[in-house]
Scaffold this motif. Structure first.
Motif, PDB file in Angstrom:
ATOM      1  N   TYR A 189       0.828  -1.211   0.000  1.00 37.96           N
ATOM      2  CA  TYR A 189       0.000   0.000   0.000  1.00 37.96           C
ATOM      3  C   TYR A 189       0.859   1.256   0.000  1.00 37.96           C
ATOM      4  CZ  TYR A 189      -4.543   2.271   1.005  1.00 37.96           C
ATOM      5  OH  TYR A 189      -5.696   3.007   0.952  1.00 37.96           O
ATOM      6  N   THR A 190       1.887   1.266   0.810  1.00 41.60           N
ATOM      7  CA  THR A 190       2.772   2.441   0.831  1.00 41.60           C
ATOM      8  C   THR A 190       3.581   2.525  -0.465  1.00 41.60           C
ATOM      9  OG1 THR A 190       4.445   1.230   2.108  1.00 41.60           O
ATOM     10  CG2 THR A 190       2.889   2.593   3.346  1.00 41.60           C
ATOM     11  N   ALA A 191       3.930   1.385  -1.046  1.00 43.49           N
ATOM     12  CA  ALA A 191       4.617   1.399  -2.338  1.00 43.49           C
ATOM     13  C   ALA A 191       3.721   1.977  -3.432  1.00 43.49           C
ATOM     14  CB  ALA A 191       5.069  -0.013  -2.714  1.00 43.49           C
ATOM     15  N   ALA A 192       2.402   1.845  -3.250  1.00 43.46           N
ATOM     16  CA  ALA A 192       1.439   2.406  -4.202  1.00 43.46           C
ATOM     17  C   ALA A 192       1.179   3.891  -3.940  1.00 43.46           C
ATOM     18  CB  ALA A 192       0.128   1.621  -4.127  1.00 43.46           C
ATOM     19  N   GLY A 193       1.876   4.451  -2.950  1.00 41.81           N
ATOM     20  CA  GLY A 193       1.742   5.875  -2.656  1.00 41.81           C
ATOM     21  C   GLY A 193       0.676   6.208  -1.629  1.00 41.81           C
ATOM     22  N   CYS A 194       0.149   5.198  -0.966  1.00 42.16           N
ATOM     23  CA  CYS A 194      -0.898   5.405   0.036  1.00 42.16           C
ATOM     24  C   CYS A 194      -0.308   5.312   1.443  1.00 42.16           C
ATOM     25  CB  CYS A 194      -2.001   4.364  -0.151  1.00 42.16           C
ATOM     26  SG  CYS A 194      -2.773   4.422  -1.798  1.00 42.16           S
ATOM     27  N   THR A 195      -1.107   5.669   2.434  1.00 36.75           N
ATOM     28  CA  THR A 195      -0.675   5.663   3.834  1.00 36.75           C
ATOM     29  C   THR A 195      -1.242   4.463   4.564  1.00 36.75           C
ATOM     30  OG1 THR A 195      -0.567   8.065   3.893  1.00 36.75           O
ATOM     31  CG2 THR A 195      -0.754   6.954   6.008  1.00 36.75           C
ATOM     32  N   SER A 196      -0.370   3.697   5.184  1.00 40.80           N
ATOM     33  CA  SER A 196      -0.782   2.600   6.057  1.00 40.80           C
ATOM     34  C   SER A 196       0.232   2.493   7.184  1.00 40.80           C
ATOM     35  CB  SER A 196      -0.859   1.276   5.298  1.00 40.80           C
ATOM     36  OG  SER A 196      -1.305   0.246   6.162  1.00 40.80           O
ATOM     37  N   THR A 197      -0.292   2.338   8.397  1.00 42.15           N
ATOM     38  CA  THR A 197       0.539   2.258   9.589  1.00 42.15           C
ATOM     39  C   THR A 197       0.133   1.041  10.394  1.00 42.15           C
ATOM     40  OG1 THR A 197       0.555   4.684   9.666  1.00 42.15           O
ATOM     41  CG2 THR A 197       1.275   3.530  11.645  1.00 42.15           C
ATOM     42  N   VAL A 198       1.112   0.266  10.826  1.00 39.34           N
ATOM     43  CA  VAL A 198       0.862  -0.865  11.708  1.00 39.34           C
ATOM     44  C   VAL A 198       1.403  -0.487  13.084  1.00 39.34           C
ATOM     45  CG1 VAL A 198       1.275  -3.314  12.164  1.00 39.34           C
ATOM     46  CG2 VAL A 198       1.052  -2.502   9.795  1.00 39.34           C
ATOM     47  N   VAL A 199       0.528  -0.506  14.077  1.00 42.14           N
ATOM     48  CA  VAL A 199       0.907  -0.123  15.429  1.00 42.14           C
ATOM     49  C   VAL A 199       0.784  -1.340  16.341  1.00 42.14           C
ATOM     50  CG1 VAL A 199       0.373   1.368  17.399  1.00 42.14           C
ATOM     51  CG2 VAL A 199       0.082   2.235  15.056  1.00 42.14           C
ATOM     52  N   HIS A 200       1.911  -1.763  16.878  1.00 45.95           N
ATOM     53  CA  HIS A 200       1.926  -2.773  17.937  1.00 45.95           C
ATOM     54  C   HIS A 200       2.099  -1.978  19.219  1.00 45.95           C
ATOM     55  CE1 HIS A 200       1.989  -6.338  15.378  1.00 45.95           C
ATOM     56  NE2 HIS A 200       2.722  -5.604  14.554  1.00 45.95           N
ATOM     57  N   LEU A 201       1.041  -1.881  19.988  1.00 49.09           N
ATOM     58  CA  LEU A 201       1.041  -1.019  21.170  1.00 49.09           C
ATOM     59  C   LEU A 201       2.225  -1.254  22.108  1.00 49.09           C
ATOM     60  CD1 LEU A 201      -2.791  -0.917  21.840  1.00 49.09           C
ATOM     61  CD2 LEU A 201      -1.362   0.928  20.942  1.00 49.09           C
ATOM     62  N   PRO A 202       2.652  -2.497  22.376  1.00 54.98           N
ATOM     63  CA  PRO A 202       3.816  -2.669  23.244  1.00 54.98           C
ATOM     64  C   PRO A 202       5.078  -1.980  22.700  1.00 54.98           C
ATOM     65  CG  PRO A 202       2.631  -4.730  23.074  1.00 54.98           C
ATOM     66  CD  PRO A 202       2.024  -3.781  22.057  1.00 54.98           C
ATOM     67  N   ASP A 203       5.209  -1.921  21.369  1.00 54.54           N
ATOM     68  CA  ASP A 203       6.353  -1.216  20.769  1.00 54.54           C
ATOM     69  C   ASP A 203       6.287   0.288  21.014  1.00 54.54           C
ATOM     70  OD1 ASP A 203       7.146  -3.690  19.838  1.00 54.54           O
ATOM     71  OD2 ASP A 203       6.498  -3.320  17.761  1.00 54.54           O
ATOM     72  N   GLU A 204       5.089   0.784  21.312  1.00 50.63           N
ATOM     73  CA  GLU A 204       4.878   2.204  21.603  1.00 50.63           C
ATOM     74  C   GLU A 204       4.955   2.469  23.107  1.00 50.63           C
ATOM     75  OE1 GLU A 204       3.967   4.666  19.115  1.00 50.63           O
ATOM     76  OE2 GLU A 204       4.645   3.058  17.783  1.00 50.63           O
ATOM     77  N   GLY A 205       5.256   1.418  23.887  1.00 52.69           N
ATOM     78  CA  GLY A 205       5.296   1.556  25.334  1.00 52.69           C
ATOM     79  C   GLY A 205       3.927   1.488  25.989  1.00 52.69           C
ATOM     80  N   ILE A 206       2.923   1.051  25.220  1.00 56.48           N
ATOM     81  CA  ILE A 206       1.557   0.934  25.737  1.00 56.48           C
ATOM     82  C   ILE A 206       1.273  -0.552  25.921  1.00 56.48           C
ATOM     83  CG2 ILE A 206      -0.876   1.441  25.310  1.00 56.48           C
ATOM     84  CD1 ILE A 206       0.112   3.680  23.378  1.00 56.48           C
ATOM     85  N   THR A 207       1.189  -0.983  27.167  1.00 57.92           N
ATOM     86  CA  THR A 207       1.030  -2.408  27.437  1.00 57.92           C
ATOM     87  C   THR A 207      -0.205  -2.670  28.299  1.00 57.92           C
ATOM     88  OG1 THR A 207       2.459  -2.252  29.380  1.00 57.92           O
ATOM     89  CG2 THR A 207       3.521  -2.834  27.281  1.00 57.92           C
ATOM     90  N   GLY A 208      -0.511  -3.941  28.411  1.00 58.93           N
ATOM     91  CA  GLY A 208      -1.641  -4.356  29.235  1.00 58.93           C
ATOM     92  C   GLY A 208      -2.931  -4.458  28.451  1.00 58.93           C
ATOM     93  N   ASN A 209      -2.817  -4.679  27.140  1.00 59.24           N
ATOM     94  CA  ASN A 209      -4.005  -4.663  26.295  1.00 59.24           C
ATOM     95  C   ASN A 209      -4.312  -6.023  25.713  1.00 59.24           C
ATOM     96  OD1 ASN A 209      -2.559  -1.720  25.726  1.00 59.24           O
ATOM     97  ND2 ASN A 209      -4.703  -1.727  26.330  1.00 59.24           N
ATOM     98  N   ASP A 210      -5.596  -6.357  25.756  1.00 55.81           N
ATOM     99  CA  ASP A 210      -6.061  -7.594  25.161  1.00 55.81           C
ATOM    100  C   ASP A 210      -6.777  -7.284  23.849  1.00 55.81           C
ATOM    101  OD1 ASP A 210      -8.620  -6.662  25.867  1.00 55.81           O
ATOM    102  OD2 ASP A 210      -8.666  -7.845  27.701  1.00 55.81           O
TER     103      ASP A 210
END
Length: 180
Positions: free
Chosen positions: A134-155
């Motif tokens: 999608y990004t190679a096609a010039g569009c915006t897509s973001t994958v967020v793994h909350l623990p990688d952002e320091g946000i934990t404790g989520n189911d």
């Protein structure tokens, strides 16, 4: 308590699939959501940000096939991303719809004690494949793994977790940065 919990689930359209099992018909659900989005646009003149969750993510990807009033899609632990080259993917590329994927804890091969971890790891990998194309096609897509952002404790139901305000703020920041 169980009745209260199940009231929050995806409505069952009670349609039979080819195997004779009751299943959600993604096309029917996508068309209904698109009609609602069109109604919102007719009333407000504004496109909608579609937020999906889990199994509801699958029909969510098809919504742009039936309306051109989707400003963005935020998918919270969707069952899968649209397959690259599919009609849903192509509609999103054509409309240049920003997409974000959010994943909580317990996704990864290291969680051998969590029965669904391997399944969710596979499902999350579809977001990576989608985002690369999608990004190679010039569009915006973001994958967020909350623990990688320091946000934990989520189911899987992160919007009900104690830190749901932190997640909502993260999503709001993504929207402000990526949606016109």
């Amino acid at each position: 308590m169980l009745d209260q919990f199940f009231r929050q689930m995806t409505p069952d359209t009670s349609m039979d699939n080819d195997a004779g099992d009751q299943a959600i018909d993604n096309t029917v659900v996508a068309q209904a959501v698109a009609a609602t989005i069109d109604e919102v646009y007719a009333r407000t003149g504004k496109d909608s940000i579609l937020v999906t969750h889990s199994q509801g993510g699958l029909p969510g990807w098809e919504v742009p096939l039936y309306t051109d009033h989707v400003a963005a899609i935020v998918a919270i632990e969707p069952g899968a991303a649209p397959e690259v080259g599919s009609d849903a993917y192509n509609a999103m590329v054509e409309q240049n719809i920003p997409a974000a994927f959010y994943y909580g804890d317990y996704i990864g091969q290291q969680y051998t004690d969590v029965p669904a971890a391997a399944m969710w790891t596979m499902m999350a990998s579809t977001a990576d494949t989608f985002t690369t194309a999608y990004t190679a096609a010039g569009c915006t897509s973001t994958v967020v793994h909350l623990p990688d952002e320091g946000i934990t404790g989520n189911d899987h139901f992160m919007f009900q977790d104690l830190n749901n305000d932190v997640i909502a703020d993260h999503i709001e920041n993504w929207i402000q940065q990526n949606v016109q």
